[in-house]
Design an enzyme around this catalytic site. Structure first.
Site, short mmCIF file in Angstrom:
data_model
loop_
_atom_site.label_atom_id
_atom_site.label_comp_id
_atom_site.label_asym_id
_atom_site.label_seq_id
_atom_site.Cartn_x
_atom_site.Cartn_y
_atom_site.Cartn_z
CB CYS A 167 -0.91 -0.01 1.22
SG CYS A 167 -1.90 1.47 1.36
CB CYS B 238 -3.12 2.82 -1.32
SG CYS B 238 -3.32 1.16 -0.67
CE LYS C 27 -4.72 4.21 -6.15
NZ LYS C 27 -5.34 2.90 -5.94
CE1 TYR D 272 -11.45 -3.83 -6.60
CE2 TYR D 272 -11.09 -1.58 -5.90
CZ TYR D 272 -11.75 -2.77 -5.78
OH TYR D 272 -12.71 -2.91 -4.81
CD GLU E 201 -7.16 2.26 -8.63
OE1 GLU E 201 -8.02 2.45 -7.77
OE2 GLU E 201 -6.02 1.85 -8.34
CB THR F 269 -4.87 -0.63 2.73
OG1 THR F 269 -3.77 -0.96 1.90
CG2 THR F 269 -4.38 0.01 4.01
CB ALA G 211 -12.88 4.37 -3.76
CG HIS H 206 -27.78 23.49 -3.15
ND1 HIS H 206 -28.02 22.60 -4.18
CD2 HIS H 206 -27.90 24.74 -3.69
CE1 HIS H 206 -28.30 23.28 -5.28
NE2 HIS H 206 -28.22 24.58 -5.01
CD GLU I 81 -27.62 19.38 -3.46
OE1 GLU I 81 -28.50 19.81 -2.69
OE2 GLU I 81 -27.04 20.08 -4.30
#
Ligand SMILES: Cc1cc2nc3c(=O)[nH]c(=O)nc-3n(C[C@H](O)[C@H](O)[C@H](O)COP(=O)(O)OP(=O)(O)OC[C@H]3O[C@@H](n4cnc5c(N)ncnc54)[C@H](O)[C@@H]3O)c2cc1C
Ligand SMILES: NC(=O)c1ccc[n+]([C@@H]2O[C@H](COP(=O)([O-])OP(=O)(O)OC[C@H]3O[C@@H](n4cnc5c(N)ncnc54)[C@H](O)[C@@H]3O)[C@@H](O)[C@H]2O)c1
Length: 518
Positions: A92, A97, A100, A228, A232, A367, A397, A492, A497
């Site tokens: 990582c 992570c 990257k 992934y 990426e 991780t 993500a 907002h 939202e």
């Protein structure tokens, strides 16, 4: 439950205070303050961890903070991993992570400069230039800093750090470069490494390790895989100005993600400039006379296609557990088909003194999951608190362009678990892109168990998806209902939202009644 109930009667060889061959570094007078982890025999350590990556560092330092006497061994530092090189911090921090994400940031500037014109900015007449070399230098400096910080963390936690390659000799002995250490518990946290496809020319291809250390940004690149890492790096190279060909076997990238998310993401990747080659299989890679690479891929119908003039071919075709040569099978530890350590719900192997966490158990290769597992083992072995990692609602993500973030069930998985679903979706052009001219759109989805009205899945494709989803993951984990989401006032103007303002069910998913034949 008491740890004693988890501890089996595996026979332990005692490491005598004097002159027992192979017993080094002993301080046999030291005992863990936790009664649960006080060594039952004469051990050098209560816990010996192999691998100082995410899971190993977390498990070691928390076990030490609970009073256990802990050592961790790790390979010497390098940016690219090998059988002999690694570094405190692990994948990582050094090859995953962190570097990257730094690359993602570097590439985002390129997009920002490109789109700034819509907001009135003009690029200087001599154009913008990027120094790949200075960026790689800056990244290296940061990784060295982090490597040092992780070492300090271990030192401050009073964990003994031993540099070298660890190998399990028996259920209570680890060998590091010829020295033997006796431990009441052994934690395997060796992670994984990139696996290359076994095709001709594989040696000409790079993996994610080398992709993070390239001397220059490729101008034309093929990325093999649709997971992934593939999407990426495709996004990074494309934003940096490369022509990117992403080649994968499935109809859509990101297998395992929500189908609607996959479809939407694929459209956005194309809009962002990637050339997607779906349903093709890489066949071979060869070097052209000019030194560039040529990739042959096979289509489903048997025809083949050549992608020529490539500066790089990146194989992002999965990772394998680092258990090769680790002595686990010889010590009686059951391994799975990929070489992963098979563990129970407490991350304990079939050999009761041997535990394993992180990528090496091949559950969820993230991780924060390795951290959670390391933490659970620390509590179990050093705090007399048997603890299972909780895999419900692990958010994740994908830092592609655009970003993807997700928590809980995909619609497909939810349909197999709950009888009735209400699905809420929205897709829109984010405010920034209305003026910037970027064609990218955002997609959001909420999966609701219609019976309980609980939100069981949330998905987003769009800018800042990771930052947005982290907060919603808390709500999903706590069992938020759709009406509770509706009761939250939005911020907002924001994209986030939308998650609290989706009121109309986009579709209801109900079981199809069985047809009765009379
Ligand atoms: C390119 C890339 C990007 C990623 N991005 C993300 C992301 O954005 N978010 C996310 O959550 N996850 C990401 N991951 C996954 C994440 O890096 C891993 O899930 C995580 O590092 C696993 O931690 P670990 O402790 O299991 O193993 P590692 O961090 O791999 O640590 C294992 C350590 O063990 C050492 N080791 C191996 N064998 C031995 C031995 N015999 N003796 C001594 N030491 C040994 C290795 O050198 C290594 O340091 C990414 C992975 C990659 C490859
Ligand atoms: N943002 C993040 O959290 C992040 C980023 C990078 C990696 N990771 C973790 O690291 C893990 C490894 O990433 P990855 O992208 O290497 O693996 P992956 O499993 O996500 O993707 C591997 C890809 O290679 C393809 N593939 C496998 N064998 C093949 C073959 N024989 N021929 C052609 N294609 C083949 C698969 O179909 C898949 O598309 C991920 O599972 C993820 O958990 C996480």
């Amino acid at each position: 439950m008491n740890i004693a109930k988890l501890t089996s009667g595996v026979a332990t060889r005692r490491c005598l205070r004097v002159a027992a061959p192979g017993c080094v570094g002993r301080d046999l007078g030291t005992r863990a303050t936790s009664t649960a982890s006080a060594p039952a025999g004469d051990f050098d350590f209560d816990l010996f961890t192999i691998g100082a990556g995410s899971g190993g560092v977390r498990g070691s330092r928390f076990a030490a903070s609970y009073g256990a006497k802990v050592a961790v061994c790790e390979l010497p530092f390098d940016y690219v991993s090998s059988e002999a090189r690694g570094g405190v911090g692990g994948t990582c921090v050094l090859r995953g992570c962190v570097p990257k994400k730094l690359m993602v940031y570097a590439s985002e500037y390129a997009d920002d400069f490109r789109h700034a014109g819509g907001f009135g900015w003009s690029v200087p007449s001599d154009g913008l230039r990027h120094s790949w070399t200075s960026f790689i230098e800056a990244k290296r400096k940061e990784l060295q800093r982090l490597n040092g910080a992780y070492k300090n963390t271990l030192r401050n936690a009073k964990v003994t750090l031993i540099e070298g390659r660890g190998r399990v000799v028996d259920p209570h002995t680890v060998e590091v470069d010829g020295k033997h250490y006796r431990a009441k518990n052994i934690l395997i946290a060796v992670g994984g490494r990139p696996s290359k496809l076994d095709i001709p020319g594989a040696n000409l291809c790079i993996t994610s390790d080398e992709a993070l250390e390239l001397p220059e940004c490729p101008r034309r690149v093929a990325v093999l895989g649709g997971g992934y890492i593939a999407v990426e790096f495709s996004g990074i190279f494309a934003r940096m100005g490369a022509e990117v060909h992403t080649v994968f076997r499935q109809p859509l990238p990101l297998r395992g993600f929500d189908e609607e998310v996959r479809k939407f993401a694929a459209e956005q990747y194309t809009a962002a400039g990637l050339t997607l080659h779906s349903e093709v299989t890489p066949q071979s890679v060869s070097q052209q006379i000019d030194g560039r690479l040529s990739l042959v891929v096979a289509h489903k119908d048997g025809s083949s296609e050549v992608l020529a003039d490539l500066d790089q071919v990146l194989m992002a075709t999965g990772r394998v557990p680092n258990t090769h040569g680790l002595g686990l099978a010889e010590a009686g530890v059951a391994l799975g088909p990929k070489g992963q350590v098979v563990v129970d719900e407490f991350c304990r192997s079939n050999v009761p003194s041997i535990w394993a966490v992180g990528d090496v158990i091949d559950r969820i290769q993230l991780t924060p999951v390795a951290l959670m597992e390391g933490m659970a083992v620390a509590k179990t072995v050093a705090l007399d608190t048997p603890t299972k990692p909780d895999y419900w609602a692990v958010p994740s993500a994908v830092f592609s362009n655009p970003e993807i973030a997700t928590v809980g069930y995909t619609e497909e998985a939810a349909a197999k678990t709950f009888s009735d679903l209400d699905i809420y979706t929205t897709s829109f052009r984010p405010m920034r892109n209305t003026v910037s001219g970027s064609p990218l759109r955002t997609f959001m989805k909420i999966v609701v168990d219609a019976t309980s009205q609980r939100v069981v899945g949330m998905h987003m494709v769009g800018a800042e998806a990771a930052e947005i989803m982290q907060g919603f993951a808390v709500a999903v984990k706590m069992g938020v209902t759709k009406s509770q989401l509706d009761g939250v006032v939005g911020i907002h103007p924001s994209a986030a939202e939308e998650f609290v303002t989706m009121r109309s069910v986009s579709r209801q998913v109900r079981p199809v009644p069985a047809t009765v034949t009379i």
